[in-house]
Scaffold this motif. Structure first.
Motif, mmCIF file in Angstrom:
data_model
loop_
_atom_site.group_PDB
_atom_site.id
_atom_site.type_symbol
_atom_site.label_atom_id
_atom_site.label_comp_id
_atom_site.label_asym_id
_atom_site.label_seq_id
_atom_site.Cartn_x
_atom_site.Cartn_y
_atom_site.Cartn_z
ATOM 1 N N ILE A 1 -7.274 35.040 -69.804
ATOM 2 C CA ILE A 1 -8.610 34.428 -69.771
ATOM 3 C C ILE A 1 -8.691 32.978 -70.215
ATOM 4 C CG2 ILE A 1 -9.629 36.705 -70.140
ATOM 5 C CD1 ILE A 1 -10.421 35.761 -72.968
ATOM 6 N N ASP A 2 -7.685 32.440 -70.879
ATOM 7 C CA ASP A 2 -7.795 31.068 -71.369
ATOM 8 C C ASP A 2 -8.021 30.082 -70.222
ATOM 9 O OD1 ASP A 2 -7.471 31.973 -73.916
ATOM 10 O OD2 ASP A 2 -5.520 31.050 -74.264
ATOM 11 N N GLU B 1 -15.886 33.574 -72.740
ATOM 12 C CA GLU B 1 -14.551 33.757 -73.288
ATOM 13 C C GLU B 1 -14.610 34.393 -74.676
ATOM 14 O OE1 GLU B 1 -11.179 30.691 -72.861
ATOM 15 O OE2 GLU B 1 -11.700 30.563 -74.977
ATOM 16 N N SER C 1 -10.109 30.198 -77.603
ATOM 17 C CA SER C 1 -8.665 30.164 -77.356
ATOM 18 C C SER C 1 -7.952 29.281 -78.373
ATOM 19 C CB SER C 1 -8.376 29.683 -75.932
ATOM 20 O OG SER C 1 -8.918 28.400 -75.702
#
Length: 460
Positions: free
Chosen positions: A62-63, A71, A281
């Protein structure tokens, strides 16, 4: 196995109640204290390999694929599921979604903890990630198969898979009412200081939305993960555009945040680009580095990652509450329209723009800074978790090559905050309000969530 745990727990409750009637002031039963000591030894023997493996899979999936609110939700839910799964194998900490009151950990030992715990972690992380980000399914399906194939087939492995499945189902059920963040058309401001949308929206590609759109205007109403509500730490109103404080902030960001600024140093520009990455992230990378450096066991690693992402997610929710409550304009709008703001000390520049090497101006109002809130929230969480601010670490960024090294968590948080000024995205007051909010969110989450269980909490 769960049924056996529940029967054992019921019998123990009766014994404890009888014992307490005679001597109500006595400490928890010695048997429970000894059981906790045994569990602690077993927990320390379980390393962080599987937890980090699935955290890395989460990052890879997902980053840099979506804006920070979306996110942060995925990061928090996957990390919580892993934490809850482990603490339903052996109860060490409070859980978030899957109740572990039924469990005393008595049927797991140092010899048997790996198959059940590894299976639980893998299954929990897999199920939540696939449910929330279906595009990850091929890769995480393969990873799950590989992880489970390395565990010898046994009843323990089956129990671990069941616990992981239940942990994932619990967090997905608990958060099923979340209204997902999207771009929406909003009313445009007309007076000085009022927010106007700032297209283009480039994350990761230009979406098909009206020029009057903004991102996730109702995200501040989302149920938080650790605090009570999005408005719990709402800041005071931003400066009036005719105030000397606003004037100072205006002139600072106009000078330093301009794409062609001659006053911004090369190091400050590099900082802007490096720290443009999403907060969840970036802070996950710090947490992961600390797990490795401090050699945390699997349970403590899972707790740190879960607390980090609960704090980051809630800081973003809080900041979005303030963003859309006050609807204060971005520097881009303010400076381009500076001749019409009724402030004689703010000279406008219709051609002014922020640093183009970083992202375009985020499509949300300016006050408070969500980036600053999340950055300081993560730093404060780390400081409380490790009992000190002074830890050294090095991190990379998805936005540019190279790495940055820090000697304290606060140093990173400050860089994250001021980088928004150097990049032309926020006023200093946005940064300071977000900074204060992040501290408050982290303190509340750390003091109230995923706390260590006391001996008499092992079975209820």
């Amino acid at each position: 196995m769960k049924k056996n745990f529940k029967l054992f727990g019921s019998a123990l409750i009766v014994l404890f109640a009888m014992f307490s009637c005679d001597k109500p002031e006595m400490d928890p039963m010695p048997e429970l204290i000894e059981l906790k000591r045994a569990n602690n030894g077993m927990i320390k023997s379980y390393d962080n390999t599987m937890v980090l493996k699935w955290n890395e899979a989460l990052s890879t999936a997902i980053d840099a694929k979506m804006p920070p609110p979306a996110e942060s939700r995925i990061y928090a839910m996957v990390s919580i599921a892993v934490h809850d799964a482990l603490n339903n194998v052996v109860p060490k900490y409070e859980t978030y979604a899957l109740d572990n009151n039924w469990n005393d950990g008595k049927e797991v030992s140092k010899k048997t903890i790996y198959p059940v715990a590894d299976a639980a972690v893998a299954q929990a992380a897999h199920d939540v990630l696939v449910a929330l980000y279906p595009l990850s399914k091929p890769n995480v399906d393969n990873l799950l198969t590989a992880c489970l194939s390395e565990i010898e087939d046994s009843e323990l492995k089956d129990i671990g898979v069941q616990i992981g499945t239940e942990a994932a189902a619990a967090i997905l059920s608990k958060r099923q009412g979340d209204v997902l963040p999207v771009f929406q058309v909003i009313d445009q401001g007309t007076e000085p200081g009022e927010y106007r949308s700032t297209p283009p929206f480039l994350f990761p590609n230009p979406p098909v939305w009206s020029a009057n759109s903004a991102y996730a205007p109702f995200w501040g109403n989302t149920e938080p993960f650790g605090i009570l509500s999005g408005d719990q730490f709402r800041p005071n109103p931003p400066y009036a555009v005719t105030s000397p404080e606003y004037t100072a902030d205006y002139n600072e960001v106009k000078l330093l945040g301009n794409n062609n600024s001659a006053e911004r140093t090369e190091e400050q520009t590099e900082m802007v680009v490096f720290l443009t990455e999403n907060m969840p992230s970036m802070l996950n990378r710090v947490a992961k580095a600390m797990v490795v450096k401090e050699k945390l066991n699997g349970f403590d690693a899972a707790r740190l990652l879960a607390l980090t992402q609960m704090t980051v997610a809630d800081a973003i929710i809080c900041s979005f509450d303030g963003n859309y409550h006050y609807k204060f304009w971005r520097p881009l709008t303010a400076i381009q329209q500076g001749e019409n703001d009724n402030n004689p000390d703010t000279e406008g520049d219709p051609s002014w723009g922020p640093v183009t090497a970083a992202r375009v101006t985020p499509a949300i109002p300016s006050y408070p800074s969500a980036y600053s809130a999340a950055g300081r929230g993560g730093a404060e969480l780390f400081k409380m978790y490790f009992g000190t601010d002074n830890k050294s670490f090095t991190i990379e960024s998805y936005m540019t090559a190279g790495e940055r090294s820090y000697t304290s968590f606060s140093q990173l948080a400050t860089d994250m905050g001021v980088s928004r000024i150097y990049g032309g995205h926020n006023f200093r007051n946005d940064y300071l309000a977000g900074d204060k909010m992040g501290r408050e969110v982290a303190k509340y989450v750390y003091e109230n969530k995923l706390k260590e269980l006391k001996p008499n909490q092992l079975v209820k």
